[in-house]
Write an enzyme that holds these catalytic residues in place. Structure first.
Site, PDB file in Angstrom:
ATOM      1  CG  HIS A  12      -1.917  -1.102   1.224  1.00 31.19           C
ATOM      2  ND1 HIS A  12      -2.181  -1.907   2.308  1.00 31.19           N
ATOM      3  CD2 HIS A  12      -2.718  -1.562   0.233  1.00 31.19           C
ATOM      4  CE1 HIS A  12      -3.111  -2.799   1.992  1.00 31.19           C
ATOM      5  NE2 HIS A  12      -3.446  -2.613   0.738  1.00 31.19           N
ATOM      6  CG  HIS A  13       4.767   1.675  -2.033  1.00 32.39           C
ATOM      7  ND1 HIS A  13       4.395   0.480  -2.617  1.00 32.39           N
ATOM      8  CD2 HIS A  13       5.391   2.383  -2.997  1.00 32.39           C
ATOM      9  CE1 HIS A  13       4.775   0.484  -3.878  1.00 32.39           C
ATOM     10  NE2 HIS A  13       5.387   1.621  -4.132  1.00 32.39           N
ATOM     11  NE  ARG A  14       4.064   6.834  -4.684  1.00 36.15           N
ATOM     12  CZ  ARG A  14       4.950   7.162  -5.630  1.00 36.15           C
ATOM     13  NH1 ARG A  14       4.781   6.757  -6.859  1.00 36.15           N
ATOM     14  NH2 ARG A  14       5.996   7.891  -5.331  1.00 36.15           N
TER      15      ARG A  14
ATOM     16  CE  LYS B 131      -1.700 -11.174 -11.737  1.00 34.90           C
ATOM     17  NZ  LYS B 131      -0.811 -10.388 -12.583  1.00 34.90           N
TER      18      LYS B 131
ATOM     19  CE  LYS C 228      -4.735  -1.003 -13.095  1.00 31.66           C
ATOM     20  NZ  LYS C 228      -5.452  -2.283 -13.251  1.00 31.66           N
TER      21      LYS C 228
ATOM     22  CG  ASP D 205       9.106   5.959 -12.792  1.00 29.66           C
ATOM     23  OD1 ASP D 205       9.377   5.699 -11.604  1.00 29.66           O
ATOM     24  OD2 ASP D 205       9.965   6.301 -13.621  1.00 29.66           O
TER      25      ASP D 205
HETATM   26  N1  GLU Z   1      -2.187  -8.698 -15.497  1.00 34.28           N
HETATM   27  C1  GLU Z   1      -1.259  -7.767 -16.031  1.00 34.28           C
HETATM   28  C2  GLU Z   1       0.086  -7.921 -15.360  1.00 34.28           C
HETATM   29  O1  GLU Z   1       0.422  -8.967 -14.854  1.00 34.28           O
HETATM   30  C3  GLU Z   1      -1.794  -6.335 -16.046  1.00 34.28           C
HETATM   31  C4  GLU Z   1      -2.135  -5.741 -14.728  1.00 34.28           C
HETATM   32  C5  GLU Z   1      -2.883  -4.413 -14.808  1.00 34.28           C
HETATM   33  O2  GLU Z   1      -3.064  -3.904 -15.887  1.00 34.28           O
HETATM   34  O3  GLU Z   1      -3.263  -3.932 -13.749  1.00 34.28           O
HETATM   35  O4  GLU Z   1       0.916  -7.053 -15.393  1.00 34.28           O
END
Ligand code: GLU
Length: 480
Positions: free
Chosen positions: A73-75, A115, A79, A108
């Protein structure tokens, strides 16, 4: 710092996937000069959400096992993609989430890593059940505040694509009506539903931009016994999914020759070049590559990866090159388009043979990079290029007119049309992606050159990434 004694005891051949990621981290850590406490914080997995929920299959009910892991969670937001596969388990999702943290920092992209995974076969499950599962999974994430534009933003991964992302978006918007930035809760959406042009092929395109940059360094190529440039390079690709297919298609445009494409049920080998478009069409119709009429089809797909070539691109799943097959790999460059395709034990063997391994956290970062652009587009509520395209075109047109007036000559219309073209969304996405892949490679390469004890690109990439994450912790003032 990595402890030399414990390093010796590590049994490389038997590391779990997440232990492999930790191993790479520890290998790079001494080159970053960070305090142990900070390294431990960077490496730690912050949140793991494991869920089980029932789904109806006809008149039966099946309990589905699923995960969302937020590694760092540092940013914020965190994602990372969501994977549908029968191999999904907690260790795999944790490893992939950690890789996302290092990948985002390296290129960056200002996100923490995450995930998701659902243990389900996307091929053998009917679409209506996949839809139910996806919507229920999203509802579970909403319930626990594990999804949102500023919280955690999923995307496609192995076994998922635009369709699943559209279901996630629709479910999220239904459960959280009226959120002005709701479209930014997920990326990899269809363009008609807030997606961005170029996202589908972004990972593959990023792989090719990266290889084009890597192969442009004459001294590195000379050391590998290769000429510069992608033109004429003999390439083997494992996997004809989203990443493998687009990598194959785009690398061909750069003049590389795809001498083999390996799928799970067989490989197509052709020294004159396999056409990925024709092969994909065939596989979609016949559900297999077996029987493909051009080139040579061999059933032993793993053996095709061991053929003589310049670049081997594993673009499927983790642990494809292991201590068992690594001694037989003949490629000079192994480019990890998939996440974790080379095990640490295999890496040791390949490095000894002088193979250049281009690590996953760098070379497959194109997907998340364009996801970042999509997220920005969703937050700004405007398509890239909308404000400046016409302005750019009229400025260029005026400039050409000026040149024509002063020279008394007329620029041919075909040249004019090319010159005045203002940037569309796809032009900006691809140029931002290329810039990202080129500058990240230069960071990694420079780090390796400056730190003589760093022998491989993965260690350099991890070190660059750790340093960037360390700096964001310093900026928060948590660590002295
Ligand atoms: N699943 C992709 C990865 O392993 C994309 C992740 C994303 O776009 O958030 O990098």
């Amino acid at each position: 710092m990595a402890d030399k004694k414990s390093e010796k005891k590590i049994d490389l051949a038997n590391l779990s996937f997440s232990d492999s990621v930790s191993y790479y981290f520890e290998k790079a850590a001494p080159h970053t000069d960070s305090a142990r406490g900070l390294l431990d914080q960077i490496k730690a997995c912050n949140s793991i959400y494991k869920m089980n929920f029932p789904v109806k299959y006809g008149n039966q009910v099946k309990v589905i096992e699923a995960y969302r892991v937020q590694h760092s969670h540092h940013r914020m937001p965190t994602k990372g993609g969501i994977r549908y596969s029968v191999h999904v388990d907690q260790d795999e999702v944790m490893a992939l989430a950690a890789l996302m943290t290092y990948k985002c920092a390296l290129v960056d992209v200002p996100f923490g890593g995450a995930k998701g995974g659902i243990n389900i076969s996307p091929r053998q499950t009917p679409p209506e059940i996949l839809e139910n599962v996806t919507r229920r999974y999203t509802a579970e994430l909403v319930k626990k505040n594990f999804i949102g534009p500023g919280i955690d933003v999923p995307a496609p991964d192995y076994g998922t694509g635009e369709r699943e992302m559209a279901w996630i978006l629709d479910t999220y918007n239904t459960l959280r009506p009226g959120e002005v930035d709701g479209y930014a809760c997920v990326t990899g959406k269809p363009v008609s539903q807030g997606g961005i042009r170029g996202r589908t092929e972004a990972t593959g395109r990023g792989v090719v931009y990266a290889l084009n940059e890597i192969c442009s360094h004459a001294d590195d190529m000379k050391a590998l016994g290769l000429s510069t440039g992608l033109e004429g390079k003999r390439v083997i690709i494992q996997g004809l999914g989203n990443v493998g297919y687009h990598t194959a298609r785009i690398i061909q445009e750069y003049g590389a020759i795809i001498i083999a494409i390996c799928e799970h049920d067989g490989a197509v080998v052709d020294p004159n070049g396999v056409d990925p478009k024709a092969l994909l069409k065939y596989r979609t119709e016949k559900k297999s590559v077996l029987g493909y009429p051009k080139g040579k089809v061999i059933k032993n797909s793993a053996a095709a990866m061991e053929l003589e070539c310049d670049i081997l691109i594993p673009a499927a799943l983790e642990k494809q090159i292991t201590a068992e097959n690594a001694p037989r790999i003949k490629a000079k460059i192994v480019a990890e388009a998939a996440n974790g395709p080379v095990t640490p034990a295999a890496e040791a063997i390949l490095l000894k043979k002088g193979v250049m391994i281009v690590p996953d956290i760098y070379i497959n970062a194109g997907g998340v990079t364009v996801s970042y652009f999509e997220w920005l587009k969703n937050l700004s509520h405007v398509k890239f290029g909308r404000m400046q395209k016409r302005f750019e075109e009229s400025t260029q047109r005026n400039f050409i007119k000026l040149v024509e007036d002063y020279t008394g000559k007329t620029v041919p219309l075909s040249r004019v049309n090319k010159l005045i073209h203002g940037a569309d969304e796809i032009d900006l996405v691809n140029s931002g992606l290329e810039e990202t892949m080129v500058s990240a490679y230069r960071d990694i390469r420079d780090f390796k050159k400056r730190n003589k004890k760093v022998e491989d690109l993965r260690t350099a990439a991890f070190a660059v990434s750790i340093n960037k994450i360390r700096d964001s912790y310093y900026a928060m003032g948590i660590f002295p």
